[in-house]
Design a protein around this motif. Sequence first.
Motif, PDB file in Angstrom:
ATOM      1  N   GLN A   1      26.637  35.771  46.581  1.00  0.00           N
ATOM      2  CA  GLN A   1      26.598  35.670  45.110  1.00  0.00           C
ATOM      3  C   GLN A   1      26.574  37.003  44.576  1.00  0.00           C
ATOM      4  OE1 GLN A   1      23.812  32.491  44.071  1.00  0.00           O
ATOM      5  NE2 GLN A   1      25.247  31.308  43.804  1.00  0.00           N
TER       6      GLN A   1
ATOM      7  N   ASN B   1      29.462  39.223  45.240  1.00  0.00           N
ATOM      8  CA  ASN B   1      30.596  38.766  44.370  1.00  0.00           C
ATOM      9  C   ASN B   1      30.428  39.483  42.918  1.00  0.00           C
ATOM     10  OD1 ASN B   1      32.245  37.458  46.386  1.00  0.00           O
ATOM     11  ND2 ASN B   1      31.163  35.358  46.025  1.00  0.00           N
ATOM     12  N   ARG B   2      29.076  39.211  42.311  1.00  0.00           N
ATOM     13  CA  ARG B   2      28.820  39.546  41.284  1.00  0.00           C
ATOM     14  C   ARG B   2      29.051  41.362  41.009  1.00  0.00           C
ATOM     15  NH1 ARG B   2      24.184  36.388  41.850  1.00  0.00           N
ATOM     16  NH2 ARG B   2      24.147  34.472  40.466  1.00  0.00           N
TER      17      ARG B   2
ATOM     18  N   ARG C   1      31.125  42.888  42.702  1.00  0.00           N
ATOM     19  CA  ARG C   1      32.685  43.200  42.717  1.00  0.00           C
ATOM     20  C   ARG C   1      33.324  42.750  41.513  1.00  0.00           C
ATOM     21  NH1 ARG C   1      32.728  41.703  48.689  1.00  0.00           N
ATOM     22  NH2 ARG C   1      32.705  39.785  48.203  1.00  0.00           N
ATOM     23  N   ARG C   2      33.131  41.462  40.723  1.00  0.00           N
ATOM     24  CA  ARG C   2      33.452  41.338  39.695  1.00  0.00           C
ATOM     25  C   ARG C   2      32.976  42.200  38.405  1.00  0.00           C
ATOM     26  NH1 ARG C   2      31.763  35.857  40.933  1.00  0.00           N
ATOM     27  NH2 ARG C   2      29.724  36.095  39.834  1.00  0.00           N
ATOM     28  N   LYS C   3      31.721  42.699  38.550  1.00  0.00           N
ATOM     29  CA  LYS C   3      31.446  43.720  37.806  1.00  0.00           C
ATOM     30  C   LYS C   3      32.017  45.320  37.934  1.00  0.00           C
ATOM     31  CE  LYS C   3      27.108  46.236  35.921  1.00  0.00           C
ATOM     32  NZ  LYS C   3      25.746  46.489  36.149  1.00  0.00           N
ATOM     33  N   LYS C   4      32.396  45.312  38.835  1.00  0.00           N
ATOM     34  CA  LYS C   4      33.308  46.545  39.342  1.00  0.00           C
ATOM     35  C   LYS C   4      34.737  46.404  38.807  1.00  0.00           C
ATOM     36  CE  LYS C   4      34.588  49.799  43.139  1.00  0.00           C
ATOM     37  NZ  LYS C   4      34.607  49.901  44.509  1.00  0.00           N
ATOM     38  N   LEU C   5      35.205  45.152  39.171  1.00  0.00           N
ATOM     39  CA  LEU C   5      36.617  44.888  38.779  1.00  0.00           C
ATOM     40  C   LEU C   5      36.776  44.973  37.158  1.00  0.00           C
ATOM     41  CD1 LEU C   5      39.446  44.109  39.120  1.00  0.00           C
ATOM     42  CD2 LEU C   5      38.777  41.424  39.403  1.00  0.00           C
ATOM     43  N   ALA C   6      35.717  44.293  36.411  1.00  0.00           N
ATOM     44  CA  ALA C   6      35.694  44.337  35.023  1.00  0.00           C
ATOM     45  C   ALA C   6      35.531  45.590  34.304  1.00  0.00           C
ATOM     46  CB  ALA C   6      34.600  43.491  34.516  1.00  0.00           C
TER      47      ALA C   6
END
Length: 386
Positions: free
Chosen positions: A39, A42-43, A45-50
């Motif tokens: 988790q 993934n958080r 990665r999502r933060k980096k993608l955002a």
Amino acid sequence: MALLLFKKLNNWLWNSKSTVSPAGKSEWEHVFVGIHNLQQRNRKRRKKLASVISRFREGSEALPDAVVVFHKRGDIIWCNRLAQFQLGFKWPDDSGENITNLIRNPLFFEHLKSQDYDQPLDLPSPINLDKILEFRVMPYAKNQRILIVRDVTSYRQLDEQRRQFVANVSHESRTPLTVLQGYIEILGMQSQEGTRQQKAITVLDEQTTRMCSLVDQLMTLSKIEGAPSIDLEDEVNAPALLKQIENEAQALGQKKQLHIKFAIEEGLTLLGDEMQLRSAMANLVYNAVNYTPNGGAVKVIWRRSNAGAYFCVMDNGDGIAPEHILHLTERFYRVDASRSRDTGGSGLGLAIVKHALSHYDSELNIESNLGEGSQFSFIIPNSYLL
């Protein structure tokens, strides 16, 4: 016990908002910790993608152009604020809408369908017909396209004003030049051979003739530039046209004792504008004759090839240095200004060739080596041939 821990895991995954993993025993502890680590990754990665998406959108908003990202099927994925002003898009209401439903222009639809995005497309604005927009489509990410739209109304208006100015000045200059030539001719008949007056009149006559030639070339260039397209209803007898050019070239190169040879395939005619085709061919031939030294050779070829009608002018003159070749089709560009003055060159001939060929979807190809000569060629596509 295992059932209790399983319920705790299920509740943590689906109901709890806590980022802290529940306490477990033995193997369950490893499961909780492993899931917790997944988790966290993934958080991140999502933060980096955002963050990447945010930077892309901030950069797109800072551009002076409208930007639209859409799926290759046409579904709109995202657009910046300027797209809403220039194209009339509504965001996020238009998310998922097909882009051709909002830009209702058959030319734009055909441009997307062709998937040939090398050249931009000029179209009226879908919300203001008085504005001209430049549409440029590029592949973007997987199965996506990016559309960049720029308002080029002022540039196109300035370009049109420039063409009109050149055409008007050229037209208005012809009458006084014709009158001047008439008076110079009269003075020449009244002057005595070998006098200073006769020499001065000769110089005046040469310079006036050169000015008339420049005006004629400016008018030809303006006419070709101003023509939106060629009339495909007119048939051009290219072999007959080249025969006329050959006779003129032979007369022009007679004093220099040039060996001029034309290899013309009979019956190879095409559709289009005879004036534009003559301008392209004649300028290349006359340039070769003018810039080939005494006793040199010029060869002209007109024949059918797999790609279309092939035209080529070859000479064994001085050649052109590589650094000049890319600039030869620019207006008033001359490799050697002094030599151009001697031959009457204006620097407009190859610019005329370039614009005339653009109406035939063709380009001028230039090959040259210093001391070995030059070769100028182009191919008229098969679609224009009869």
